[in-house]
Design an enzyme around this catalytic site. Sequence first.
Site, PDB file in Angstrom:
ATOM      1  N   LYS B 151      39.525   6.129  -9.688  1.00 49.40           N
ATOM      2  CA  LYS B 151      38.820   7.383  -9.958  1.00 49.40           C
ATOM      3  C   LYS B 151      38.951   7.701 -11.438  1.00 49.40           C
ATOM      4  O   LYS B 151      39.993   7.485 -12.047  1.00 49.40           O
ATOM      5  CB  LYS B 151      39.428   8.513  -9.124  1.00 49.40           C
ATOM      6  CG  LYS B 151      39.252   8.216  -7.630  1.00 49.40           C
ATOM      7  CD  LYS B 151      38.944   9.435  -6.804  1.00 49.40           C
ATOM      8  CE  LYS B 151      38.226   9.007  -5.528  1.00 49.40           C
ATOM      9  NZ  LYS B 151      38.991   9.114  -4.320  1.00 49.40           N
ATOM     10  N   LYS B 236      34.495  15.891  -9.074  1.00 47.50           N
ATOM     11  CA  LYS B 236      34.997  16.766  -7.999  1.00 47.50           C
ATOM     12  C   LYS B 236      36.283  17.490  -8.413  1.00 47.50           C
ATOM     13  O   LYS B 236      36.540  18.612  -7.957  1.00 47.50           O
ATOM     14  CB  LYS B 236      35.250  15.944  -6.740  1.00 47.50           C
ATOM     15  CG  LYS B 236      36.334  14.900  -6.954  1.00 47.50           C
ATOM     16  CD  LYS B 236      36.894  14.311  -5.685  1.00 47.50           C
ATOM     17  CE  LYS B 236      38.140  13.504  -6.050  1.00 47.50           C
ATOM     18  NZ  LYS B 236      38.888  12.978  -4.926  1.00 47.50           N
ATOM     19  N   ASN B 301      44.759  19.029  -7.043  1.00 47.63           N
ATOM     20  CA  ASN B 301      44.226  19.819  -8.157  1.00 47.63           C
ATOM     21  C   ASN B 301      44.058  21.274  -7.735  1.00 47.63           C
ATOM     22  O   ASN B 301      44.390  22.196  -8.471  1.00 47.63           O
ATOM     23  CB  ASN B 301      42.882  19.242  -8.608  1.00 47.63           C
ATOM     24  CG  ASN B 301      43.052  17.900  -9.298  1.00 47.63           C
ATOM     25  OD1 ASN B 301      43.464  17.835 -10.436  1.00 47.63           O
ATOM     26  ND2 ASN B 301      42.779  16.821  -8.586  1.00 47.63           N
ATOM     27  N   LYS B 327      49.903  12.647 -11.001  1.00 49.64           N
ATOM     28  CA  LYS B 327      49.243  13.244 -12.159  1.00 49.64           C
ATOM     29  C   LYS B 327      48.172  14.244 -11.725  1.00 49.64           C
ATOM     30  O   LYS B 327      47.468  14.052 -10.737  1.00 49.64           O
ATOM     31  CB  LYS B 327      48.568  12.148 -12.996  1.00 49.64           C
ATOM     32  CG  LYS B 327      49.547  11.365 -13.857  1.00 49.64           C
ATOM     33  CD  LYS B 327      49.956  12.179 -15.085  1.00 49.64           C
ATOM     34  CE  LYS B 327      51.262  11.647 -15.687  1.00 49.64           C
ATOM     35  NZ  LYS B 327      52.024  12.673 -16.378  1.00 49.64           N
TER      36      LYS B 327
END
EC number: 1.1.1.8
Lengths: 379, 379
Positions: B151, B236, B301, B327
């Site tokens: 990604k 996204k 996220n 991360k």
Amino acid sequence: MNKKNIIIGSTLLAAIGAGVYAWQKTTTKKFEKERIAIIGSGNWGMAISRIIGLNVLDNLDLFEKEVRVYVYEELIDGKKLTEIINTQHENVKYLSGIKIPENVIAIPDIVKAVTDATVLVFVTPHQFLPKMLDQLKGNIIPGARAITLIKGFVVDEKDELHLISKMISDKLEIEVSALMGANVANEVARDEFCETTIGCKNKNDHEMFKTLFDRPTFKVNVVSDVYGVELCGSLKNIVALGAGFCDGLGLGGNTKAAIIRIGLIEMKKFAHMFFSGVREETFLESCGIADLITTCTGGRNRKVSEAFVKTKKSWVDLEKELLGGQKLQGTLTADEVYRVLKKQNKLNDFPLFVTIYRIVKGEIQANLITQFETAYKKD
Amino acid sequence: MNKKNIIIGSTLLAAIGAGVYAWQKTTTKKFEKERIAIIGSGNWGMAISRIIGLNVLDNLDLFEKEVRVYVYEELIDGKKLTEIINTQHENVKYLSGIKIPENVIAIPDIVKAVTDATVLVFVTPHQFLPKMLDQLKGNIIPGARAITLIKGFVVDEKDELHLISKMISDKLEIEVSALMGANVANEVARDEFCETTIGCKNKNDHEMFKTLFDRPTFKVNVVSDVYGVELCGSLKNIVALGAGFCDGLGLGGNTKAAIIRIGLIEMKKFAHMFFSGVREETFLESCGIADLITTCTGGRNRKVSEAFVKTKKSWVDLEKELLGGQKLQGTLTADEVYRVLKKQNKLNDFPLFVTIYRIVKGEIQANLITQFETAYKKD
């Protein structure tokens, strides 16, 4: 293209735009001013009356100041509900704590409420609609049009599906648009930001509907696809049951997202199969994907469906326990859609819808939801 | 059409279908058998190695039995990770508790791992990619192709965006496809039902990729739009930050659904604006709407972004506290996309992305998320 050309081009475009706008303004104006009547005064009816009342006040050049709402009369602590609304400017029963603008007038007689109305806003439970339409027939002025905020369609004893907009349009012989979106009445009433979609065939009415409904916290997109908008508002509830099964089974977020996505694909397929003029883009509007997300993450159909898996109680019991008088729509819609598909010999094209129907009916176990490709025809 | 005609028609169609299939089989067959090499052995790399290993065993007529995985060598309690994988058939560090098929072989040398490989599967953090590509250059057999599960994209110091598929393709001079979807590695590894999307330009490889990745609980759709698929997987994460702000502010489900929907629209706009061949339908695939739903309801996220609003702590602190070494991608992506838009003078076309960026940077307050139409250019 150099800068000068861009400026000339922009000026030209702006001039064309202004021309088109002026033309629209003139062609739109069937009436000196639009007069709005709202039919229905529940939770959603009152929230939308507030929106309409405020927008009418902001646009008195376009709309008659008085907005009439047909309110089914009932007594609250011995006082008539219409009187309470017209003095306290609040529907204490269905949307308490929210003030309605004073230009919104409650009227207990449906025929009086629609007198001289040029725009009828239908926002009542659909079971009351046929009788209301009988009362309204012959009492609507020529050139009036309607918009339905009623979710759902009716499937008759011959297993044929009738959209609410079509029912209104056939009976009153007027154009009918539809407004649907990710809009919980209480959140809209509190000015929490959301979007909505209006499907309106007649392009001349797009601007009027936008002015009537759009607020800084209630963003309206107007599209021309009425049926697509309206179907989204009903079919989503079937998918929500599937999402609820996932939650009840403790399945992960990816599984649930897959079921929601496949549900959206079957919604689209159903709409295209049975109605002409349905557009792909409609499903990316608020009435489509946004409403589906809300319904599948927080809605009441999802909640009861989750409990159905976890508690093994009946739908009737769960509806009573969990919904506090509100109706569970998804199980009815799943049943209606199943009947339509069966009659049209299309069950094989909708494995997820059929699987959800069969889980609802107790014919197969909920854990078959992820095996819908084969489960829908399991013995 | 009577029944006989239908049967004749169906037979004809079946015959044409078989012909097309046979033709595809022959044109697809560049190699006697495909040999698979997987580059990367983290959480997702191991989950996908398991899927590939199983599918290879089910299709030994199409694939070489041995599937080689390049594993960055490290010592676990004094024992080499590759040796653990090759004896215990489990990556005890990155996907513990999940058995990998015995035909999946860990190799600590990247060049050896890809020897004679006809299909390279890239599934490594993107920061390691440039060095790996340097090592691979010149060591790939002619006619090989790749698929990226990585990604993200890279934005260079000139604020230019480079897709991972393009980077691989440019360096190794081979065709590169992409696989993205609502796929949490651990859930895929436990055979929880989900879907995924493969973007592959070459139609002759669609069947091969489907055979390699599709499982009863890991449903693959192959489309021809590589860039659309790949962009979804990165963009996204910006939207997820917006969804997290909604959660942190305690906004309702409709507001959050509106932000997600508008985010999807900006994702589409970005993809169409900067890449050719991107298709509308891609956004309704698992890589689009399904992954977006998962990311905006459960992803990391979203979680950190919610905490950012609630705790007022810094992103760095929250990443440490909440992600356990993983991360946070969204803030980096928001920054990269902002730089690209700024350089291309397109900030005004992406008010939501820019608003999210500015909230991330602390330039404006999170509660302006719902006023993105004006907030993105607030002082």
